[in-house]
Motif scaffolding. Structure first.
Motif, PDB file in Angstrom:
ATOM      1  N   SER A 173      10.257   5.267  39.779  1.00  0.00           N
ATOM      2  CA  SER A 173      11.340   6.030  40.380  1.00  0.00           C
ATOM      3  C   SER A 173      12.194   6.764  39.349  1.00  0.00           C
ATOM      4  O   SER A 173      12.794   7.767  39.649  1.00  0.00           O
ATOM      5  CB  SER A 173      12.228   5.120  41.232  1.00  0.00           C
ATOM      6  N   SER A 174      12.249   6.255  38.117  1.00  0.00           N
ATOM      7  CA  SER A 174      13.001   6.964  37.086  1.00  0.00           C
ATOM      8  C   SER A 174      12.283   6.844  35.743  1.00  0.00           C
ATOM      9  O   SER A 174      11.538   5.900  35.513  1.00  0.00           O
ATOM     10  CB  SER A 174      14.432   6.430  36.974  1.00  0.00           C
ATOM     11  N   VAL A 175      12.518   7.820  34.883  1.00  0.00           N
ATOM     12  CA  VAL A 175      11.875   7.892  33.575  1.00  0.00           C
ATOM     13  C   VAL A 175      12.942   8.203  32.541  1.00  0.00           C
ATOM     14  O   VAL A 175      13.831   9.013  32.794  1.00  0.00           O
ATOM     15  CB  VAL A 175      10.798   9.008  33.552  1.00  0.00           C
ATOM     16  N   ILE A 176      12.850   7.563  31.383  1.00  0.00           N
ATOM     17  CA  ILE A 176      13.752   7.868  30.276  1.00  0.00           C
ATOM     18  C   ILE A 176      12.907   8.407  29.130  1.00  0.00           C
ATOM     19  O   ILE A 176      11.954   7.772  28.707  1.00  0.00           O
ATOM     20  CB  ILE A 176      14.532   6.629  29.814  1.00  0.00           C
TER      21      ILE A 176
ATOM     22  N   LEU B 288      13.181  21.782  28.414  1.00  0.00           N
ATOM     23  CA  LEU B 288      11.983  21.730  29.263  1.00  0.00           C
ATOM     24  C   LEU B 288      12.127  20.688  30.361  1.00  0.00           C
ATOM     25  O   LEU B 288      11.749  20.931  31.513  1.00  0.00           O
ATOM     26  CB  LEU B 288      10.746  21.427  28.417  1.00  0.00           C
ATOM     27  N   LEU B 289      12.655  19.531  30.026  1.00  0.00           N
ATOM     28  CA  LEU B 289      12.870  18.492  31.038  1.00  0.00           C
ATOM     29  C   LEU B 289      13.779  18.990  32.146  1.00  0.00           C
ATOM     30  O   LEU B 289      13.506  18.795  33.327  1.00  0.00           O
ATOM     31  CB  LEU B 289      13.482  17.230  30.418  1.00  0.00           C
ATOM     32  N   THR B 290      14.847  19.650  31.762  1.00  0.00           N
ATOM     33  CA  THR B 290      15.808  20.157  32.738  1.00  0.00           C
ATOM     34  C   THR B 290      15.177  21.219  33.627  1.00  0.00           C
ATOM     35  O   THR B 290      15.363  21.226  34.840  1.00  0.00           O
ATOM     36  CB  THR B 290      17.049  20.726  32.018  1.00  0.00           C
ATOM     37  N   ALA B 291      14.400  22.104  33.039  1.00  0.00           N
ATOM     38  CA  ALA B 291      13.816  23.210  33.798  1.00  0.00           C
ATOM     39  C   ALA B 291      12.644  22.782  34.678  1.00  0.00           C
ATOM     40  O   ALA B 291      12.461  23.340  35.765  1.00  0.00           O
ATOM     41  CB  ALA B 291      13.362  24.305  32.827  1.00  0.00           C
ATOM     42  N   LEU B 292      11.846  21.814  34.237  1.00  0.00           N
ATOM     43  CA  LEU B 292      10.593  21.506  34.920  1.00  0.00           C
ATOM     44  C   LEU B 292      10.604  20.245  35.777  1.00  0.00           C
ATOM     45  O   LEU B 292       9.638  19.973  36.480  1.00  0.00           O
ATOM     46  CB  LEU B 292       9.463  21.395  33.891  1.00  0.00           C
ATOM     47  N   THR B 293      11.673  19.482  35.740  1.00  0.00           N
ATOM     48  CA  THR B 293      11.724  18.259  36.534  1.00  0.00           C
ATOM     49  C   THR B 293      12.118  18.587  37.970  1.00  0.00           C
ATOM     50  O   THR B 293      13.155  19.211  38.194  1.00  0.00           O
ATOM     51  CB  THR B 293      12.728  17.262  35.934  1.00  0.00           C
ATOM     52  N   PRO B 294      11.294  18.175  38.949  1.00  0.00           N
ATOM     53  CA  PRO B 294      11.661  18.397  40.350  1.00  0.00           C
ATOM     54  C   PRO B 294      12.975  17.694  40.684  1.00  0.00           C
ATOM     55  O   PRO B 294      13.294  16.657  40.101  1.00  0.00           O
ATOM     56  CB  PRO B 294      10.502  17.767  41.130  1.00  0.00           C
ATOM     57  N   LEU B 295      13.718  18.248  41.619  1.00  0.00           N
ATOM     58  CA  LEU B 295      15.037  17.695  41.957  1.00  0.00           C
ATOM     59  C   LEU B 295      14.975  16.263  42.466  1.00  0.00           C
ATOM     60  O   LEU B 295      15.934  15.507  42.303  1.00  0.00           O
ATOM     61  CB  LEU B 295      15.722  18.590  42.991  1.00  0.00           C
ATOM     62  N   HIS B 296      13.876  15.850  43.095  1.00  0.00           N
ATOM     63  CA  HIS B 296      13.791  14.495  43.643  1.00  0.00           C
ATOM     64  C   HIS B 296      13.510  13.431  42.579  1.00  0.00           C
ATOM     65  O   HIS B 296      13.625  12.251  42.839  1.00  0.00           O
ATOM     66  CB  HIS B 296      12.721  14.418  44.738  1.00  0.00           C
ATOM     67  N   ARG B 297      13.154  13.829  41.367  1.00  0.00           N
ATOM     68  CA  ARG B 297      12.837  12.881  40.290  1.00  0.00           C
ATOM     69  C   ARG B 297      14.094  12.491  39.523  1.00  0.00           C
ATOM     70  O   ARG B 297      14.988  13.296  39.331  1.00  0.00           O
ATOM     71  CB  ARG B 297      11.851  13.502  39.292  1.00  0.00           C
ATOM     72  N   LYS B 298      14.124  11.250  39.066  1.00  0.00           N
ATOM     73  CA  LYS B 298      15.199  10.776  38.201  1.00  0.00           C
ATOM     74  C   LYS B 298      14.645  10.702  36.785  1.00  0.00           C
ATOM     75  O   LYS B 298      13.940   9.768  36.429  1.00  0.00           O
ATOM     76  CB  LYS B 298      15.681   9.400  38.633  1.00  0.00           C
TER      77      LYS B 298
ATOM     78  N   ASN C  57      27.867   6.613  12.904  1.00  0.00           N
ATOM     79  CA  ASN C  57      29.064   6.482  13.742  1.00  0.00           C
ATOM     80  C   ASN C  57      28.958   7.226  15.063  1.00  0.00           C
ATOM     81  O   ASN C  57      29.903   7.241  15.837  1.00  0.00           O
ATOM     82  CB  ASN C  57      30.295   6.976  12.984  1.00  0.00           C
ATOM     83  N   ILE C  58      27.831   7.846  15.346  1.00  0.00           N
ATOM     84  CA  ILE C  58      27.654   8.617  16.578  1.00  0.00           C
ATOM     85  C   ILE C  58      26.872   7.767  17.577  1.00  0.00           C
ATOM     86  O   ILE C  58      25.806   7.251  17.273  1.00  0.00           O
ATOM     87  CB  ILE C  58      26.903   9.934  16.293  1.00  0.00           C
ATOM     88  N   GLU C  59      27.414   7.619  18.785  1.00  0.00           N
ATOM     89  CA  GLU C  59      26.781   6.801  19.814  1.00  0.00           C
ATOM     90  C   GLU C  59      25.588   7.518  20.433  1.00  0.00           C
ATOM     91  O   GLU C  59      25.505   8.741  20.402  1.00  0.00           O
ATOM     92  CB  GLU C  59      27.798   6.484  20.915  1.00  0.00           C
ATOM     93  N   ASP C  60      24.682   6.726  21.046  1.00  0.00           N
ATOM     94  CA  ASP C  60      23.588   7.300  21.820  1.00  0.00           C
ATOM     95  C   ASP C  60      24.173   8.107  22.970  1.00  0.00           C
ATOM     96  O   ASP C  60      25.218   7.756  23.515  1.00  0.00           O
ATOM     97  CB  ASP C  60      22.706   6.200  22.417  1.00  0.00           C
ATOM     98  N   LYS C  61      23.490   9.176  23.366  1.00  0.00           N
ATOM     99  CA  LYS C  61      23.921   9.986  24.508  1.00  0.00           C
ATOM    100  C   LYS C  61      22.786  10.010  25.510  1.00  0.00           C
ATOM    101  O   LYS C  61      21.616  10.178  25.143  1.00  0.00           O
ATOM    102  CB  LYS C  61      24.227  11.421  24.086  1.00  0.00           C
ATOM    103  N   VAL C  62      23.094   9.854  26.798  1.00  0.00           N
ATOM    104  CA  VAL C  62      22.094   9.917  27.851  1.00  0.00           C
ATOM    105  C   VAL C  62      22.486  11.022  28.821  1.00  0.00           C
ATOM    106  O   VAL C  62      23.630  11.091  29.270  1.00  0.00           O
ATOM    107  CB  VAL C  62      21.973   8.567  28.603  1.00  0.00           C
ATOM    108  N   TYR C  63      21.512  11.888  29.119  1.00  0.00           N
ATOM    109  CA  TYR C  63      21.732  13.019  30.027  1.00  0.00           C
ATOM    110  C   TYR C  63      20.755  12.910  31.184  1.00  0.00           C
ATOM    111  O   TYR C  63      19.611  12.533  31.015  1.00  0.00           O
ATOM    112  CB  TYR C  63      21.482  14.345  29.296  1.00  0.00           C
ATOM    113  N   SER C  64      21.204  13.272  32.368  1.00  0.00           N
ATOM    114  CA  SER C  64      20.359  13.261  33.549  1.00  0.00           C
ATOM    115  C   SER C  64      19.962  14.697  33.896  1.00  0.00           C
ATOM    116  O   SER C  64      20.804  15.593  33.929  1.00  0.00           O
ATOM    117  CB  SER C  64      21.125  12.666  34.737  1.00  0.00           C
ATOM    118  N   THR C  65      18.657  14.901  34.145  1.00  0.00           N
ATOM    119  CA  THR C  65      18.226  16.241  34.526  1.00  0.00           C
ATOM    120  C   THR C  65      18.788  16.632  35.891  1.00  0.00           C
ATOM    121  O   THR C  65      18.954  17.807  36.182  1.00  0.00           O
ATOM    122  CB  THR C  65      16.690  16.345  34.569  1.00  0.00           C
TER     123      THR C  65
END
Length: 101
Positions: A56-59, A70-80, A90-98
């Motif tokens: 259901s979701s992929v990281i 590419l992830l943002t442009a090609l991922t269907p809206l129903h996919r997580k 000193n920089i934290e990990d960042k997570v973005y959702s398509t």
């Protein structure tokens, strides 16, 4: 095995890099994690694999902005699908959702 050289120097040697990749693919496959290598369009291959996965979701973890675009442009809206950019020092990990973009 402990390495005695810096990562950049180790990976600068093509034989070292090839052996490491082969070992990673074998290890992941033995643990029933799908893994593959490609000699062409690496970013495109990553995006295609992330979008055909049955979960259901992929990281996707990476530092390449092209991969994120590419992830943002090609991922269907129903996919997580999430893109994680690892932090450094000193920089934290960042997570973005398509989906949010």
């Amino acid at each position: 095995m402990l390495t005695t050289v810096q990562q950049e120097n180790f990976l600068a040697n093509e034989k070292n890099k090839t052996k490491l990749i082969e070992w990673l693919v074998e290890t992941l496959t033995a643990r029933r994690i799908e893994a593959s290598t490609t000699m062409r369009d690496t970013d495109g291959s990553i995006v295609r694999c992330g979008n055909v996965n049955s979960h259901s979701s992929v990281i996707v973890i990476g530092e390449d902005v092209d991969l994120f675009v590419l992830l943002t442009a090609l991922t269907p809206l129903h996919r997580k699908v999430y893109f994680m950019k690892p932090g450094r020092e000193n920089i934290e990990d960042k997570v973005y959702s398509t989906r949010q973009l």
